[in-house]
Design a protein around this motif. Structure first.
Motif: not given
Length: 294
Positions: A201-226
């Motif tokens: 989706a172009p929307f997600l490409d635009q969202l990721a432009e310039g990087g998808d994280t910011y140093p002032e925010v802490k991130y935890l992405m949990l995913v499941s194999k199932y």
């Protein structure tokens, strides 16, 4: 099999919640008014954050969902002493109950207003966001386009979708049959978010432009194999890495016995304990499967 795994996860979540409630309410140190205040911390704008847990927690539901998806985690956060909130976002006219359908930019504006409301009520300078499925993407839209980095301390996700999904390979099949365009044309007016969340989706490409994280925010992405809906599940990971970013596969890094697919992640005690530990310590728990019993 899918139903059995979801039912097992729900049963375990209910048992865990019951044990937690019993242990708290049976304590002689808690008078009745204090118990009521404790339960009232969930979606209570009169909640006062404690010095040890100063950030209100805002829970963001998934596509076709509503705030009821957090009946388990919301109450558990409240029982842990957090000021916890959930909101319904992304509704379109004529479709009640089901949320997350509207354009993600519209939903992010709703989130922005809600964050301001929570901050005004609690006096908190920062909030923590917990996003489920679409909610994990919505949080990043808010961070990028609505000055969210100034107001968010942690962003945790379950059933994370950051780089698009084939929705259990439905998108792949439609594209192979040259039907994707026709289906999008018919359904987009009812679910703009559906096509903003798909793989490519172009929307997600635009969202990721310039990087998808910011140093002032802490991130935890949990995913499941199932996870059968966010496919491939690895698209739930962030790609701009740093010491503030944690990409975690539940079965590899937390508990190999957790069979949660997409829906069950919202009621997984393992996922809850990992998120709560992260919000409190900025790091990843090493408790493993023991979290199932806590």
């Amino acid at each position: 099999m899918l139903f059995k795994k979801t039912l097992s996860a729900v049963s375990l979540a209910v048992l865990t919640l019951a044990i937690t409630i019993t242990s708290i309410t049976s304590s002689p140190a808690l008078a009745v008014p204090e118990k009521r205040a404790l339960f009232g911390r969930y979606n209570d704008m009169d909640c006062n954050p404690s010095s040890s847990k100063p950030n209100p927690v805002i829970l963001l539901h998934g596509l076709l969902g509503n705030s009821g998806e957090f009946a388990y985690m919301g109450l558990r956060f409240a029982l842990k002493g957090y000021c916890a909130y959930s909101l319904d976002y992304g509704h379109v006219p004529g479709i009640p109950i089901l949320g997350g359908l509207n354009d993600l930019m519209v939903s992010a504006m709703e989130l922005s207003d809600f964050v301001d409301k929570v901050q005004a009520a609690t006096g908190a300078s920062k909030v923590d966001l917990v996003g489920y499925s679409e909610g994990s993407t919505l949080a990043r839209v808010y961070l990028k386009y609505f000055n969210g980095t100034a107001k968010v301390d942690h962003l945790a996700a379950i059933g994370s979708n950051q780089y698009g999904t084939t929705f259990a390979n439905i998108v792949t099949i439609l594209k192979a049959a040259n039907l994707f365009g026709a289906v999008k044309g018919a359904l987009n007016p009812l679910c703009k978010a559906c096509f903003q969340l798909t793989l490519g989706a172009p929307f997600l490409d635009q969202l990721a432009e310039g990087g998808d994280t910011y140093p002032e925010v802490k991130y935890l992405m949990l995913v499941s194999k199932y996870d059968e809906l966010i496919t491939p599940y690895t698209n739930g990971f962030l790609r701009t890495l740093g010491p503030n970013v944690h990409n975690v596969v539940i079965q590899d890094d937390l508990c190999s016995l957790d069979l949660s697919e997409h829906l069950a992640q919202a009621v997984s005690p393992v996922a809850f304990n990992a998120i709560e530990y992260f919000l409190r310590t900025d790091s990843i728990t090493k408790a493993g499967c023991r979290a199932l019993l806590l």
